[in-house]
Design an enzyme around this catalytic site. Structure first.
Site, PDB file in Angstrom:
ATOM      1  N   LYS A   1       0.846  -1.202   0.000  1.00 32.29           N
ATOM      2  CA  LYS A   1       0.000   0.000   0.000  1.00 32.29           C
ATOM      3  C   LYS A   1       0.875   1.244   0.000  1.00 32.29           C
ATOM      4  O   LYS A   1       2.024   1.134   0.427  1.00 32.29           O
ATOM      5  CB  LYS A   1      -0.937   0.019   1.207  1.00 32.29           C
ATOM      6  CG  LYS A   1      -0.284  -0.191   2.576  1.00 32.29           C
ATOM      7  CD  LYS A   1       0.704   0.790   3.116  1.00 32.29           C
ATOM      8  CE  LYS A   1       0.207   2.205   3.271  1.00 32.29           C
ATOM      9  NZ  LYS A   1       1.291   3.066   3.930  1.00 32.29           N
TER      10      LYS A   1
ATOM     11  N   ASP B   1       0.714   8.912   3.686  1.00 36.95           N
ATOM     12  CA  ASP B   1       1.191   7.524   3.528  1.00 36.95           C
ATOM     13  C   ASP B   1       0.763   6.691   4.736  1.00 36.95           C
ATOM     14  O   ASP B   1       0.114   5.656   4.571  1.00 36.95           O
ATOM     15  CB  ASP B   1       2.711   7.483   3.309  1.00 36.95           C
ATOM     16  CG  ASP B   1       3.216   6.048   3.211  1.00 36.95           C
ATOM     17  OD1 ASP B   1       3.355   5.545   2.094  1.00 36.95           O
ATOM     18  OD2 ASP B   1       3.435   5.423   4.269  1.00 36.95           O
TER      19      ASP B   1
END
Ligand code: NAP
Length: 312
Positions: free
Chosen positions: A91, A169
């Site tokens: 991810k 993030d």
């Protein structure tokens, strides 16, 4: 059954902290090679400088786990699919939704398995929360996601470059839980992104959400990347029945009205590899675009502020 041979591409922090130890301990997978531009290996498996070298030299390795930053991942995944490999992706999957859409379509066209992971979703406390909220509804939600960039991304300049997400993030991990457990769709109403004057991505982000629900639940989120006192990774809900449901430790502890009802250790990456084995058995891809979509909306809706310079 023989273990499945897998290669890890991009041997940085997350590959070394999680992927390689989890593969070493796996009953389903065995590490066959690494691909590392810096030549970082693991044990005695071959190390290749590029995926093309791996694909030419080891045709029997038909699985790859791609652990690079998101900005280059689309190209690595495309190349792997074209080389006939099934792919697991770290991810955030890609920098843009259009790139992710392209990978989904390309994997389907080539009949390859594409598994796009969100590690924070692999927690039993997250699953329990989803069930609770489905039963009781949501009156309010508050995400607090604060950590130290110096601890979790030491010296990684890509996080500060365009497409590096900045504090979003880690923030997208919160969104991967939030979008999984919410019983109705949420939208970004407004956002404020604070960028260090010398960087291209935000260090602090505040978001207010809205929904189409007539009872207008209050929902907000705050991410910060300069928290040096330890990680604060919590999502707190008040349910429609008035119960306080709080996920702490990134989804590993669940409290209801202050009492711990479920608590467990870190099994996120073991869960991801179990899931990959399952998907491979069924020759089925799995992609959840919702967290990336919501985060893209934060960037689209966000007001920009400028803060002090950031230096390591
Ligand atoms: P990292 O330490 O910078 O590692 C990424 C690796 O990718 C690099 O070491 C490099 O490995 C390879 N790479 C290939 N092309 C690159 C490029 N253009 N720029 C930089 N590196 C390149 O980053 P990380 O923390 O492992 O993060 C990688 C991914 O995992 C990110 O998407 C991140 O969100 C996710 N993640 C990170 C954490 C964490 O705690 N840091 C936790 C969960 C998920 P080689 O030199 O071996 O080629």
């Amino acid at each position: 059954m023989a273990k499945r041979k897998i290669a890890v591409i991009g041997v940085g922090k997350i590959a070394q902290d999680q992927h390689l130890p989890v593969i070493d301990a796996s009953d389903d997978f065995e590490l066959a090679a690494t691909v590392s531009t810096r030549g970082v290996g693991h044990g005695d498996v071959p190390v290749f400088r590029s995926p093309a070298e791996l694909y030419n030299a080891m045709p029997e390795v038909n699985l790859v786990s791609i652990c690079t930053p998101p900005g280059v991942r689309h190209a690595y995944v495309r190349e792997a699919l074209d080389a006939g490999r099934d792919v697991m992706m770290e991810k955030p999957p890609t920098t843009t939704i259009s790139e992710l859409d392209d990978l989904i379509a390309h994997a389907a066209r080539l009949d390859r398995v594409l598994f796009q992971t969100w590690h924070s979703q692999y927690n039993a406390a997250v699953d329990r929360t989803r069930t609770l909220l489905a039963e009781e509804g949501v009156q309010s939600a508050r995400i607090d996601w604060r950590e130290s960039v110096r601890k979790w991304h030491p010296g990684q300049d890509w996080v500060w470059e365009p497409g590096g997400f900045g504090v979003c993030d880690p923030g997208i991990n919160a969104f991967s839980i939030f979008t999984k457990v919410m019983p109705f769709p949420v939208f970004v109403e407004r956002a404020k992104l604070t960028f260090p004057a010398n960087r291209q991505t935000p260090v602090d982000v505040e978001v207010a959400f809205k929904s189409g629900q007539p009872h207008r639940p209050e929902m907000s989120s705050a991410f910060n990347w300069l928290e040096e006192s330890g990680e604060i990774w919590t999502i707190a809900f008040v349910t429609g029945a008035g119960n306080e449901v709080k996920l702490e430790r990134g989804g590993r502890t669940l409290r209801v009205n202050g009492a711990v009802v479920l608590e467990h250790g870190d099994a996120e990456y073991a869960g991801i590899y179990d899931r990959f084995a399952d998907l491979l058995d069924r020759r089925q891809s799995e992609v959840d675009a919702a967290p990336l979509r919501l985060m893209s909306d934060v960037f689209l809706m966000g007001a920009r502020e400028t803060g002090p310079d950031f230096d390591w």
